[in-house]
Design an enzyme around this catalytic site. Structure first.
Site, short mmCIF file in Angstrom:
data_model
loop_
_atom_site.label_atom_id
_atom_site.label_comp_id
_atom_site.label_asym_id
_atom_site.label_seq_id
_atom_site.Cartn_x
_atom_site.Cartn_y
_atom_site.Cartn_z
N ARG A 124 24.84 47.84 51.55
CA ARG A 124 24.95 47.64 50.10
C ARG A 124 26.06 48.46 49.46
NH1 ARG A 124 19.21 47.96 50.44
NH2 ARG A 124 18.34 45.87 50.64
N LYS A 146 39.26 43.10 43.60
CA LYS A 146 38.83 41.77 44.03
C LYS A 146 38.85 41.76 45.56
CE LYS A 146 40.12 38.64 40.30
NZ LYS A 146 41.00 37.51 39.92
N GLU A 188 55.07 38.26 43.11
CA GLU A 188 54.02 38.87 42.28
C GLU A 188 54.62 39.94 41.36
OE1 GLU A 188 51.00 37.62 42.18
OE2 GLU A 188 50.44 36.88 44.17
N LYS A 230 48.96 46.05 36.04
CA LYS A 230 47.69 45.55 36.59
C LYS A 230 46.54 46.49 36.22
CE LYS A 230 45.23 43.28 40.18
NZ LYS A 230 45.20 42.55 41.42
N GLU A 240 37.08 39.77 34.99
CA GLU A 240 37.74 38.53 34.58
C GLU A 240 36.89 37.68 33.64
OE1 GLU A 240 40.39 36.95 37.57
OE2 GLU A 240 40.21 34.97 36.69
N ARG A 244 41.91 39.21 32.25
CA ARG A 244 42.39 39.37 33.64
C ARG A 244 42.96 38.07 34.20
NH1 ARG A 244 39.86 42.88 38.65
NH2 ARG A 244 41.39 42.18 40.18
N ASN A 248 46.77 35.53 37.01
CA ASN A 248 46.85 34.33 37.86
C ASN A 248 47.94 33.37 37.41
OD1 ASN A 248 44.85 35.00 39.69
ND2 ASN A 248 43.26 34.36 38.26
N HIS A 251 49.23 30.69 39.75
CA HIS A 251 48.29 30.59 40.87
C HIS A 251 47.53 29.26 40.94
CE1 HIS A 251 49.22 34.79 41.22
NE2 HIS A 251 48.35 35.01 42.18
N HIS A 255 47.72 27.84 44.40
CA HIS A 255 46.57 27.63 45.28
C HIS A 255 46.51 26.18 45.77
CE1 HIS A 255 44.14 31.37 43.75
NE2 HIS A 255 45.00 31.67 44.68
N HIS A 268 51.34 32.98 50.45
CA HIS A 268 50.73 33.02 49.12
C HIS A 268 51.78 33.26 48.03
CE1 HIS A 268 47.72 33.86 46.05
NE2 HIS A 268 48.31 35.02 45.79
P1 NAD Z 1 49.13 39.47 54.84
O1 NAD Z 1 48.08 40.46 54.69
O2 NAD Z 1 48.87 38.29 55.70
O3 NAD Z 1 50.45 40.20 55.36
C1 NAD Z 1 51.59 39.43 55.60
C2 NAD Z 1 52.13 39.61 57.04
O4 NAD Z 1 52.81 40.86 57.11
C3 NAD Z 1 51.04 39.67 58.08
O5 NAD Z 1 51.52 39.07 59.25
C4 NAD Z 1 50.85 41.15 58.29
O6 NAD Z 1 50.30 41.48 59.51
C5 NAD Z 1 52.26 41.64 58.18
N1 NAD Z 1 52.46 43.01 57.78
C6 NAD Z 1 51.73 43.71 56.89
N2 NAD Z 1 52.30 44.89 56.68
C7 NAD Z 1 53.39 44.96 57.47
C8 NAD Z 1 54.39 45.92 57.67
N3 NAD Z 1 54.42 47.05 56.97
N4 NAD Z 1 55.35 45.67 58.59
C9 NAD Z 1 55.37 44.50 59.25
N5 NAD Z 1 54.48 43.52 59.08
C10 NAD Z 1 53.49 43.75 58.18
O7 NAD Z 1 49.61 38.88 53.42
P2 NAD Z 1 49.87 39.55 51.99
O8 NAD Z 1 50.97 38.77 51.41
O9 NAD Z 1 49.97 41.01 52.07
O10 NAD Z 1 48.52 39.23 51.22
C11 NAD Z 1 48.11 37.91 50.99
C12 NAD Z 1 46.63 37.90 50.80
O11 NAD Z 1 46.30 38.69 49.67
C13 NAD Z 1 46.06 36.53 50.54
O12 NAD Z 1 44.90 36.38 51.34
C14 NAD Z 1 45.70 36.55 49.07
O13 NAD Z 1 44.61 35.71 48.77
C15 NAD Z 1 45.36 37.98 48.86
N6 NAD Z 1 45.51 38.45 47.48
C16 NAD Z 1 44.48 39.13 46.94
C17 NAD Z 1 44.60 39.63 45.67
C18 NAD Z 1 43.48 40.47 45.08
O14 NAD Z 1 43.53 40.76 43.89
N7 NAD Z 1 42.54 40.87 45.86
C19 NAD Z 1 45.77 39.43 44.93
C20 NAD Z 1 46.81 38.73 45.52
C21 NAD Z 1 46.67 38.24 46.82
N1 GLY Z 2 45.45 38.87 41.63
C1 GLY Z 2 44.70 38.54 40.47
C2 GLY Z 2 43.69 39.57 40.10
O1 GLY Z 2 43.61 40.60 40.70
O2 GLY Z 2 42.98 39.36 39.16
#
Ligand code: NAD
Ligand code: GLY
Length: 364
Positions: A124, A146, A188, A230, A240, A244, A248, A251, A255, A268
């Site tokens: 939990r 998130k 972003e 942010k 949200e 918030r 997006n 997005h 998406h 993404h």
């Molecule tokens: P990712 O985590 O897939 O990383 C991108 C690639 O880079 C991967 O292959 C990873 O292994 C590699 N990588 C990471 N760090 C590295 C480094 N320092 N050197 C070399 N390679 C490296 O993708 P991302 O773009 O970081 O994140 C996308 C994800 O984030 C999506 O799933 C999206 O839905 C999510 N997201 C979440 C939020 C939130 O608020 N929680 C906001 C935006 C996006």
């Molecule tokens: N990436 C959108 C949020 O964090 O709300």
């Protein structure tokens, strides 16, 4: 070398936390002090990032925790699923780790989102720390709490709001990031200008070449200003209920592109970049923004090496994909539109306008 910046995110119930941004943070002691005490820490990473940075992080954490484990998951958005989440939980339960165990998410947004979700549900809730290693994760996904995994019927559809104890963004980890991923993160960064800070948009336009060249001072400014914006938004509307949603911008269509093409075809950030161009066009069509805004944003996104041409999926497919968006409600698909440079809001848009925008950009 730029000094370490600290951005504070203010939340009720004593849940404030710091985002530390700087070079060399994985190698220095200060950023890792004062974290929750525990018998054990667990680093969660993937098979691409772990070989690069896990040992350095482990050494750092062994100064704080008597035991530091490592869970290495397969890399990729396609693995942001129940199976990976279970592997984290299997390790925690298999090793009988207690409810004080601190999880460290070492990687991009995929690892950050999954580790955060595991932290939210294990016994939990256990503390976790974000150690983002992509630009996208440093400016967006590691901040704000998130957490999620994907379901075959929708991206990020299973998750929780669950805040980290701290975010530690070492800019040096960006040195190993592939160019395509750096550009995806810039999408972003660009997002924050039109939604919250017109002067930041000017700054990005003036410093894009330095950002693409990975100039540390430029990256430090971009990460700090993005995190400040942010943090401000999340501090006002953690769950949200309204504001918030402006985060997006781009997005809804983004998406749809990701889902329509199959996850992993476009990154993404690439899908968001293209989605912002179309959302800018919608902002003009809805009479909110003057002519020229879409072209301005499109030029910047193109200069950043990001896609501005949506895939031709057809109007019906786009509309049906956008109807499953989490922002969707009865009465029309809702988009984040720019109302004036530096201010955005949610607007229900009639299907005809959406189809006009899709057609104007060759998407139908
Ligand atoms: P990712 O985590 O897939 O990383 C991108 C690639 O880079 C991967 O292959 C990873 O292994 C590699 N990588 C990471 N760090 C590295 C480094 N320092 N050197 C070399 N390679 C490296 O993708 P991302 O773009 O970081 O994140 C996308 C994800 O984030 C999506 O799933 C999206 O839905 C999510 N997201 C979440 C939020 C939130 O608020 N929680 C906001 C935006 C996006
Ligand atoms: N990436 C959108 C949020 O964090 O709300």
């Amino acid at each position: 070398m730029p000094a370490t910046d600290t951005v504070r995110i203010q939340l009720p119930d004593d849940r404030d936390y710091e985002i530390r941004i700087g070079s060399g943070l994985l190698g220095e002691a200060r950023s890792w002090q004062g974290l929750p005490k525990a018998a054990a820490a667990v680093i969660v990473s993937n098979d691409k990032v772990a070989p690069l940075y896990a040992e350095r992080l482990r050494e750092r954490l062994l100064a704080v925790y008597a035991r530091v484990d490592l869970v290495v998951l397969p890399d990729g958005e396609q693995h942001k699923d129940w199976a990976s989440l279970n592997r984290i939980c299997d390790h925690l339960l298999g090793q009988a780790l207690d409810r004080k165990t601190v999880l460290f998410a070492l990687g991009g947004g995929v690892i950050g989102d999954m580790t955060g979700f595991a932290a939210a549900i294990y016994m939990r809730g256990v503390p976790f720390v974000q150690v983002p290693t992509t630009l996208l994760a440093q400016v967006d996904s590691s901040v704000g709490g998130k957490t999620a995994i994907n379901h075959p019927l929708g991206k990020n559809m299973l998750g929780a709001f669950y805040q980290p104890e701290r975010v530690i963004a070492d800019l040096d980890t960006l040195d190993s990031l592939p160019d395509r991923e750096l550009r995806a993160g810039l999408a972003e960064v660009i997002k924050y200008g039109p939604i919250a800070d017109a002067a930041f948009l000017d700054w990005i336009e003036g410093n894009l070449d330095a950002l693409l060249a990975r100039d540390k001072a430029a990256l430090a400014h971009a990460v700090r200003r993005s995190c400040e914006i942010k943090a401000d938004v999340v501090g006002q509307d953690e769950r949200e209920q309204g504001l918030r949603a402006i985060l997006n911008f781009g997005h809804t269509i983004g998406h749809a592109i990701e889902a329509g093409l199959g996850y992993g075809q476009w990154l993404h950030g690439e899908a968001v970049a293209c989605g912002m161009v179309l959302a800018a066009d919608l902002s003009q069509r809805m009479g909110l923004m003057p002519a020229g805004f879409t072209q301005r944003l499109r030029s910047l996104i193109e200069r950043a090496g990001l896609p501005v041409q949506p895939p031709r999926l057809g109007a019906e497919r786009y509309l049906s994909l956008m109807r499953v968006d989490k922002k969707a409600e009865a009465g029309g698909i809702r988009f984040v539109l720019i109302e004036t440079l530096g201010r955005a809001g949610l607007h229900a848009v009639p299907d005809e306008r959406i189809v006009e925008t899709l057609a104007a950009h060759g998407a139908v």
